[in-house]
Motif scaffolding. Structure first.
Motif, PDB file in Angstrom:
ATOM      1  N   SER A 158       0.826  -1.214   0.000  1.00  0.00           N
ATOM      2  CA  SER A 158       0.000   0.000   0.000  1.00  0.00           C
ATOM      3  C   SER A 158       0.857   1.261   0.000  1.00  0.00           C
ATOM      4  CB  SER A 158      -0.949  -0.001   1.200  1.00  0.00           C
ATOM      5  OG  SER A 158      -0.226  -0.110   2.419  1.00  0.00           O
ATOM      6  N   THR A 159       1.938   1.271   0.769  1.00  0.00           N
ATOM      7  CA  THR A 159       2.806   2.453   0.781  1.00  0.00           C
ATOM      8  C   THR A 159       3.582   2.578  -0.524  1.00  0.00           C
ATOM      9  OG1 THR A 159       4.413   1.120   2.022  1.00  0.00           O
ATOM     10  CG2 THR A 159       3.055   2.672   3.277  1.00  0.00           C
ATOM     11  N   THR A 160       3.961   1.432  -1.113  1.00  0.00           N
ATOM     12  CA  THR A 160       4.642   1.459  -2.402  1.00  0.00           C
ATOM     13  C   THR A 160       3.726   2.032  -3.476  1.00  0.00           C
ATOM     14  OG1 THR A 160       5.981  -0.462  -1.816  1.00  0.00           O
ATOM     15  CG2 THR A 160       5.815   0.074  -4.145  1.00  0.00           C
ATOM     16  N   ALA A 161       2.459   1.631  -3.448  1.00  0.00           N
ATOM     17  CA  ALA A 161       1.488   2.135  -4.421  1.00  0.00           C
ATOM     18  C   ALA A 161       1.268   3.642  -4.240  1.00  0.00           C
ATOM     19  CB  ALA A 161       0.161   1.393  -4.271  1.00  0.00           C
ATOM     20  N   ALA A 162       1.187   4.089  -2.991  1.00  0.00           N
ATOM     21  CA  ALA A 162       1.008   5.523  -2.727  1.00  0.00           C
ATOM     22  C   ALA A 162       2.211   6.325  -3.208  1.00  0.00           C
ATOM     23  CB  ALA A 162       0.791   5.742  -1.229  1.00  0.00           C
ATOM     24  N   LEU A 163       3.401   5.776  -2.989  1.00  0.00           N
ATOM     25  CA  LEU A 163       4.611   6.447  -3.445  1.00  0.00           C
ATOM     26  C   LEU A 163       4.626   6.554  -4.966  1.00  0.00           C
ATOM     27  CD1 LEU A 163       7.403   7.612  -2.737  1.00  0.00           C
ATOM     28  CD2 LEU A 163       8.307   5.294  -2.887  1.00  0.00           C
TER      29      LEU A 163
END
Length: 324
Positions: A158-163
């Motif tokens: 999820s954080t990778t996608a947001a980044l």
């Protein structure tokens, strides 16, 4: 299976899950992304990024990327915003709020204040129906099928996608603004990157008495003396109006020796390269480097608007300056 093999297998699984999560974002893009770009592009103030916990860490990186690519931006901690830092946000600003759940208390608390202030809101969430998503003027859907964490607890995919969506937003804005390499340089003046982007040819070139130059009637032997004296491995060749008509390099010399010419009687115009590669004093040193690499040459003649040689630059100059 050895422990080392287990480590590698785990890493590959994580990378695969995160790669699939990022790839899926392409199908999740919709008009909300275009709306978010329009809001940021038309912003009269700053793009304020906020988020709590891991989303906050990602938010800081997004703000830094936006700021370095032509969109003035900074990060505001949502917890601190409720205790005075809300004063850092104005009605001219656009707010980008990150929360995977879309219900993070510290972020949701800011929503009525932002509405009262009149600041447009872009949300980046994994829950399109969440409180934050519904309150936003544009919601960027970064929902993922699964976290890379096998417990499903640590924010990973999820954080990778947001980044990744933050990078996509920054680059879309960069392209819309026509942001150039020179603009980028002013945000990165330090270190190797600054040297590569800020240095111009005029800062490095050999000029005046250090410029190797001969007229086209000069003998081959005298041209070689000029090349040796200046030590740049080449010499500019000029006509009666002092305009550049060619260049003679170490490479030309090697080819000339095979012809067994009289060095003292042969004019340089007979053996010079007429289509000399050139650059200008105001060109970036990085552009000169790219030209040398593309043409597979070690030096350039620097000319002014009247085709007069005003300098010379070689690969060693770029190497010493840290551009290479």
């Amino acid at each position: 299976m050895s422990q080392i093999d287990t480590f590698i297998q785990s890493a590959r699984r994580t990378l695969q899950i995160e790669a699939e999560s990022v790839a899926a974002l392409q199908q999740q893009l919709d008009q909300n992304f275009s709306r978010a770009c329009e809001l940021a592009l038309n912003c009269r103030g700053r793009v304020i990024v906020t988020g709590m916990g891991k989303s906050g860490h990602i938010g800081k990186k997004i703000a830094a990327t936006l700021a370095s690519t032509g969109t003035p931006s900074f990060y505001v901690h949502p917890g601190e915003a409720s205790h005075g830092d809300m004063g850092m946000i104005t009605s001219d600003d656009v707010v980008v709020a990150l929360s995977n759940s879309g219900s993070t208390a510290e972020v949701v608390t800011l929503l009525p204040l932002l509405k009262r202030l009149g600041s447009p809101l872009i949300s980046i969430t994994g829950k399109p129906d969440s409180t934050l998503s519904q309150a936003a003027d544009a919601n960027l859907d970064v929902s993922v099928k699964t976290e890379a964490c096998p417990l499903g607890l640590a924010p990973t995919s999820s954080t990778t996608a947001a980044l990744a969506i933050g990078d996509a937003l920054a680059i879309a804005l960069l392209e819309a603004r026509g942001f150039s390499a020179e603009d980028f340089a002013f945000s990165h003046p330090g270190g190797a990157l600054g040297r590569k982007l800020l240095l111009k040819v005029k800062d490095l070139m050999h000029s005046g008495d250090r410029l190797p130059v001969v007229d086209q009637q000069t003998s081959l032997s005298d041209t070689l003396l000029e090349i040796s004296r200046q030590g740049l491995g080449m010499s500019a060749v000029i006509d009666e109006q002092k305009r550049l008509v060619g260049v003679f390099t170490d490479g030309d010399l090697r080819r000339t020796l095979d012809l067994q010419l009289d060095l003292k009687q042969t004019p340089i115009s007979q053996v010079m390269t007429r289509q000399a590669q050139t650059t200008t004093p105001e060109s970036l040193a990085a552009e000169a480097l790219h030209l040398m690499e593309e043409k597979k040459i070690n030096g350039l003649i620097v000319i002014d608007d009247n085709q007069h040689p005003v300098g010379a630059l070689n690969m060693h100059d770029l190497l010493r300056a840290g551009v290479l």
